[in-house]
Design an enzyme around this catalytic site. Structure first.
Site, mmCIF file in Angstrom:
data_model
loop_
_atom_site.group_PDB
_atom_site.id
_atom_site.type_symbol
_atom_site.label_atom_id
_atom_site.label_comp_id
_atom_site.label_asym_id
_atom_site.label_seq_id
_atom_site.Cartn_x
_atom_site.Cartn_y
_atom_site.Cartn_z
ATOM 1 N N PRO A 1 -23.020 -34.467 8.656
ATOM 2 C CA PRO A 1 -24.357 -35.053 8.856
ATOM 3 C C PRO A 1 -25.412 -34.169 8.198
ATOM 4 C CG PRO A 1 -23.442 -34.248 10.950
ATOM 5 C CD PRO A 1 -22.378 -34.075 9.911
ATOM 6 N N ASN B 1 -18.749 -29.371 -5.906
ATOM 7 C CA ASN B 1 -19.617 -29.356 -4.707
ATOM 8 C C ASN B 1 -20.605 -30.517 -4.765
ATOM 9 O OD1 ASN B 1 -20.889 -28.129 -6.912
ATOM 10 N ND2 ASN B 1 -21.918 -26.555 -5.720
ATOM 11 N N ALA B 2 -20.937 -30.971 -5.968
ATOM 12 C CA ALA B 2 -21.856 -32.095 -6.115
ATOM 13 C C ALA B 2 -21.187 -33.379 -5.651
ATOM 14 C CB ALA B 2 -22.258 -32.230 -7.589
ATOM 15 N N GLY B 3 -21.983 -34.255 -5.101
ATOM 16 C CA GLY B 3 -21.503 -35.585 -4.737
ATOM 17 C C GLY B 3 -22.591 -36.562 -5.108
ATOM 18 N N HIS B 4 -22.413 -37.256 -6.212
ATOM 19 C CA HIS B 4 -23.445 -38.162 -6.713
ATOM 20 C C HIS B 4 -22.968 -39.601 -6.550
ATOM 21 C CE1 HIS B 4 -25.259 -34.780 -9.440
ATOM 22 N NE2 HIS B 4 -25.197 -34.459 -8.160
ATOM 23 N N GLY C 1 -30.649 -38.363 -4.572
ATOM 24 C CA GLY C 1 -30.397 -39.649 -5.235
ATOM 25 C C GLY C 1 -30.319 -39.464 -6.748
ATOM 26 N N LYS C 2 -29.927 -38.255 -7.170
ATOM 27 C CA LYS C 2 -29.838 -37.964 -8.618
ATOM 28 C C LYS C 2 -28.824 -38.871 -9.300
ATOM 29 C CE LYS C 2 -28.724 -33.739 -7.620
ATOM 30 N NZ LYS C 2 -28.914 -33.774 -6.163
ATOM 31 N N ARG D 1 -16.795 -11.213 -15.060
ATOM 32 C CA ARG D 1 -15.971 -11.245 -16.279
ATOM 33 C C ARG D 1 -14.469 -11.192 -16.010
ATOM 34 N NH1 ARG D 1 -19.734 -6.637 -18.244
ATOM 35 N NH2 ARG D 1 -19.405 -6.331 -16.023
ATOM 36 N N THR E 1 -18.604 -33.785 1.691
ATOM 37 C CA THR E 1 -17.925 -33.284 2.889
ATOM 38 C C THR E 1 -18.040 -34.213 4.101
ATOM 39 O OG1 THR E 1 -19.933 -32.105 3.531
ATOM 40 C CG2 THR E 1 -18.325 -30.870 2.225
ATOM 41 N N GLY E 2 -18.908 -35.215 4.035
ATOM 42 C CA GLY E 2 -19.095 -36.125 5.168
ATOM 43 C C GLY E 2 -19.928 -35.534 6.298
ATOM 44 N N LEU F 1 -37.489 -44.649 -0.619
ATOM 45 C CA LEU F 1 -38.747 -45.027 0.029
ATOM 46 C C LEU F 1 -38.493 -46.100 1.093
ATOM 47 C CD1 LEU F 1 -41.835 -44.349 -0.322
ATOM 48 C CD2 LEU F 1 -42.004 -46.544 -1.496
ATOM 49 N N ASP G 1 -28.908 -34.007 -2.884
ATOM 50 C CA ASP G 1 -28.748 -35.342 -2.316
ATOM 51 C C ASP G 1 -30.023 -36.174 -2.365
ATOM 52 O OD1 ASP G 1 -26.110 -34.633 -1.743
ATOM 53 O OD2 ASP G 1 -26.669 -33.834 0.225
ATOM 54 N N GLN H 1 -27.067 -30.406 -7.194
ATOM 55 C CA GLN H 1 -27.780 -29.674 -6.140
ATOM 56 C C GLN H 1 -29.302 -29.868 -6.279
ATOM 57 O OE1 GLN H 1 -25.008 -27.653 -7.816
ATOM 58 N NE2 GLN H 1 -23.884 -28.917 -6.387
HETATM 59 P P1 GDP Z 1 -27.308 -37.036 -5.173
HETATM 60 O O1 GDP Z 1 -26.376 -35.955 -4.771
HETATM 61 O O2 GDP Z 1 -28.684 -36.524 -5.450
HETATM 62 O O3 GDP Z 1 -26.791 -37.882 -6.286
HETATM 63 O O4 GDP Z 1 -27.462 -37.986 -3.901
HETATM 64 P P2 GDP Z 1 -26.249 -38.539 -2.985
HETATM 65 O O5 GDP Z 1 -25.517 -39.582 -3.732
HETATM 66 O O6 GDP Z 1 -25.465 -37.415 -2.423
HETATM 67 O O7 GDP Z 1 -27.065 -39.136 -1.766
HETATM 68 C C1 GDP Z 1 -27.989 -40.160 -1.931
HETATM 69 C C2 GDP Z 1 -27.539 -41.365 -1.088
HETATM 70 O O8 GDP Z 1 -28.598 -42.301 -0.986
HETATM 71 C C3 GDP Z 1 -26.394 -42.135 -1.704
HETATM 72 O O9 GDP Z 1 -25.612 -42.691 -0.679
HETATM 73 C C4 GDP Z 1 -27.084 -43.235 -2.505
HETATM 74 O O10 GDP Z 1 -26.292 -44.397 -2.673
HETATM 75 C C5 GDP Z 1 -28.253 -43.520 -1.621
HETATM 76 N N1 GDP Z 1 -29.483 -43.937 -2.308
HETATM 77 C C6 GDP Z 1 -29.950 -43.542 -3.526
HETATM 78 N N2 GDP Z 1 -31.168 -44.064 -3.750
HETATM 79 C C7 GDP Z 1 -31.470 -44.800 -2.651
HETATM 80 C C8 GDP Z 1 -32.621 -45.557 -2.266
HETATM 81 O O11 GDP Z 1 -33.623 -45.644 -2.963
HETATM 82 N N3 GDP Z 1 -32.580 -46.145 -1.021
HETATM 83 C C9 GDP Z 1 -31.504 -46.053 -0.199
HETATM 84 N N4 GDP Z 1 -31.555 -46.651 0.979
HETATM 85 N N5 GDP Z 1 -30.400 -45.342 -0.549
HETATM 86 C C10 GDP Z 1 -30.407 -44.718 -1.746
HETATM 87 P P1 IMO Z 2 -25.561 -32.687 -4.880
HETATM 88 O O1 IMO Z 2 -25.370 -32.485 -6.364
HETATM 89 C C1 IMO Z 2 -26.481 -30.914 -1.039
HETATM 90 C C2 IMO Z 2 -25.036 -26.853 -0.353
HETATM 91 C C3 IMO Z 2 -23.946 -26.641 0.677
HETATM 92 C C4 IMO Z 2 -24.312 -25.244 1.158
HETATM 93 C C5 IMO Z 2 -24.763 -24.553 -0.128
HETATM 94 C C6 IMO Z 2 -23.679 -23.733 -0.804
HETATM 95 O O2 IMO Z 2 -24.737 -33.792 -4.322
HETATM 96 O O3 IMO Z 2 -27.009 -32.797 -4.552
HETATM 97 P P2 IMO Z 2 -21.544 -24.384 -2.249
HETATM 98 O O4 IMO Z 2 -20.343 -25.200 -1.908
HETATM 99 O O5 IMO Z 2 -22.315 -24.880 -3.414
HETATM 100 O O6 IMO Z 2 -21.236 -22.920 -2.371
HETATM 101 O O7 IMO Z 2 -22.493 -24.502 -0.955
HETATM 102 O O8 IMO Z 2 -25.181 -25.583 -0.992
HETATM 103 N N1 IMO Z 2 -24.705 -27.832 -1.408
HETATM 104 C C7 IMO Z 2 -25.243 -29.052 -1.484
HETATM 105 N N2 IMO Z 2 -26.104 -29.678 -0.664
HETATM 106 N N3 IMO Z 2 -26.084 -31.506 -2.177
HETATM 107 C C8 IMO Z 2 -25.256 -30.870 -3.036
HETATM 108 O O9 IMO Z 2 -24.947 -31.361 -4.253
HETATM 109 C C9 IMO Z 2 -24.773 -29.603 -2.680
HETATM 110 N N4 IMO Z 2 -23.927 -28.716 -3.271
HETATM 111 C C10 IMO Z 2 -23.917 -27.635 -2.490
HETATM 112 O O10 IMO Z 2 -24.028 -27.596 1.693
HETATM 113 O O11 IMO Z 2 -25.413 -25.304 2.020
HETATM 114 MG MG MG Z 3 -25.057 -35.503 -3.244
#
Ligand code: GDP
Ligand code: IMO
Ligand code: MG
Length: 424
Positions: free
Chosen positions: A300, A38-41, A15-16, A139, A297-298, A328, A13, A220
């Protein structure tokens, strides 16, 4: 330079998604190489927000090929849903490619994930990731190509579902699955994806040979890596840069650059050690200001000051050549900021990230304090225009990691980005 890997340097998370989307304008292809849904971008374009789980974050640019490589575990149901929701919003997914070698996440993997979480809590995303990778390594997994081309698929699948049913029914008093129903479901789910399926490893090879620009999008983060993270509180794949070669099927000699995405503070979602965690009101302030709630997953996210020990570790494990510092702007209003330079354990100074869970848990962070800038940075587009204290904060990160920044993100949108120089 043509092959660039982008990795998370913390616990995910970072900001990838935003950075990948930003770089995709200049990329010919974006490749997801590990993880699954599991990823959420998150990607924000103008007023629209997109949450991507399996589809690479380059999809919003019509010219960018988007590859889901063999290292990804693919939940076909999720992928179809994601494609549908993108298409409904007018996004063309004609450039999507799915590896025929990718392993499938089955409904029973999600159920095993849920059952395992009831006892030994890792705090997973519940997407069946661990059980799917376990079957792959054992396997007994199934790949996209098995379903499409293996004449013995149905028999093998029947046997595996029966084996899984024993686990559900005998060990957990849970209903099992009718393999015929699952089989029919799989076929219904793979049919619409057929046009996109192919040999993505070969495709990447051809692209690189032709001098095209390929971005490998990690999911991740480094500290969630199965080998190098906070085991067992990790995910079941290799988010680190080395994982890109394995998961995409290319040789390490092809890689030109590794960009580490680092959030300007630290977050973690799920269980496990987090030395710099702030559990009091300050942690809540960071969570509110940074809107730190899980994309998938929403939940916190746990929050803390920037941890220099893990960033240094990430620089080493990934061989980072560049840093992208995100969020930043979230620090804009703080009077003072802290960065952890090392930990302390039983009076001893610890400068390297400890290699086992017990030591990780025992460590307490020690911080340096830096003055904040207390100025809105969200509209700034040139490095020189950043407040002097913000630049000092960034330079401190560069000093700690020994890696130069190439991108600063000051908001979720594309235009809220400062870059100097080229990426490919
Ligand atoms: P990822 O899993 O690494 O792609 O990151 P996520 O999307 O899960 O979480 C990053 C959150 O921060 C998202 O809601 C983005 O829209 C937000 N975000 C990304 N870059 C920035 C930034 O520079 N500033 C702020 N305020 N939010 C950002
Ligand atoms: P992105 O790509 C943050 C965490 C889960 C848990 C552990 C194992 O959005 O950065 P899993 O479902 O993979 O077996 O869970 O890894 N986790 C993440 N935390 N960002 C993610 O993806 C994650 N994907 C898995 O919360 O602690
Ligand atoms: Mg994410």
């Amino acid at each position: 330079m043509a092959a660039v890997i982008l990795v998370g340097t913390q616990w995910g998370d970072e900001g990838k998604g935003k950075v990948t989307d930003f770089l995709s304008e200049r990329a010919d292809a974006v490749v997801r190489y590990q993880g699954g849904s599991n990823a959420g971008h998150t990607v924000e374009v103008e007023e629209q927000q997109f949450k991507l789980h399996l589809v690479p974050s380059g999809i919003l640019y019509p010219h960018t090929l988007c590859l889901i490589a063999s290292g990804v575990v693919v939940d076909l149901e999720q992928l179809n849903l994601e494609i549908k929701s993108l298409e409904e919003r007018g996004i063309d997914i004609g450039n999507l490619r799915l590896s025929s070698r990718a392993t499938l996440v089955m409904p029973y993997h999600k159920k095993i994930d849920e059952i395992q979480e009831r006892t030994g809590k890792i705090g997973t995303t519940g997407r069946g990731i661990g059980p799917a990778y376990a079957d792959k390594i054992n396997r007994v997994g199934f790949r996209v190509a098995d379903l499409l081309y293996d004449p013995e698929f149905k028999e093998r699948f029947k046997a595996e579902v029966e084996r899984k049913n024993l686990y559900f029914e005998k060990l957990h008093d849970e209903p099992g699955y009718d393999y015929r129903e699952l089989y029919d479901q799989l076929w219904a789910q793979i049919e619409p994806l057929r046009p996109y399926i192919g040999d993505t490893s070969h495709l990447v090879y051809e692209l690189l040979k032709a001098g095209k620009k390929v971005l490998f999008e990690g999911a991740q983060g480094t500290l969630l890596d199965i080998d190098h993270g906070t085991y067992p509180y990790v995910t079941s794949s290799h988010p680190i840069a080395g994982g890109a070669c394995v998961g995409a099927g290319i040789g390490p000699t092809r890689i030109d650059r590794v960009i580490g995405v680092a959030k300007a503070y630290t977050t973690r979602v799920g269980e496990g050690p987090f030395p710099a965690e702030l559990e009091g009101p300050l942690g809540n302030v960071l969570r509110e200001k940074g809107a730190e709630f899980g994309t998938t997953t929403g939940r916190p996210r746990r929050c803390g000051w920037l941890d220099g020990v893990i960033l240094r570790y990430a620089a080493r494990i990934n061989g980072l050549t560049d840093l992208a510092i995100t969020k930043l702007d979230v620090l804009d209003s703080f009077e003072t900021l802290k960065i952890c330079l090392h930990y302390r354990n039983n009076g001893r100074v610890v400068t390297e990230f400890p290699e086992n869970l017990t030591l990780q848990k025992e460590c307490t962070p020690e911080y340096i304090e830096l003055p904040g800038w207390q100025q809105d940075t969200t509209g700034i587009t040139r490095y020189e225009d950043l407040p002097v204290n913000a630049r000092a904060y960034i330079e401190k990160i560069e000093e700690i990691t020994g890696v130069r920044q190439v991108l600063i993100s000051l908001g979720p949108r594309r235009d809220q980005t400062i870059t100097g120089g080229s990426f490919f």
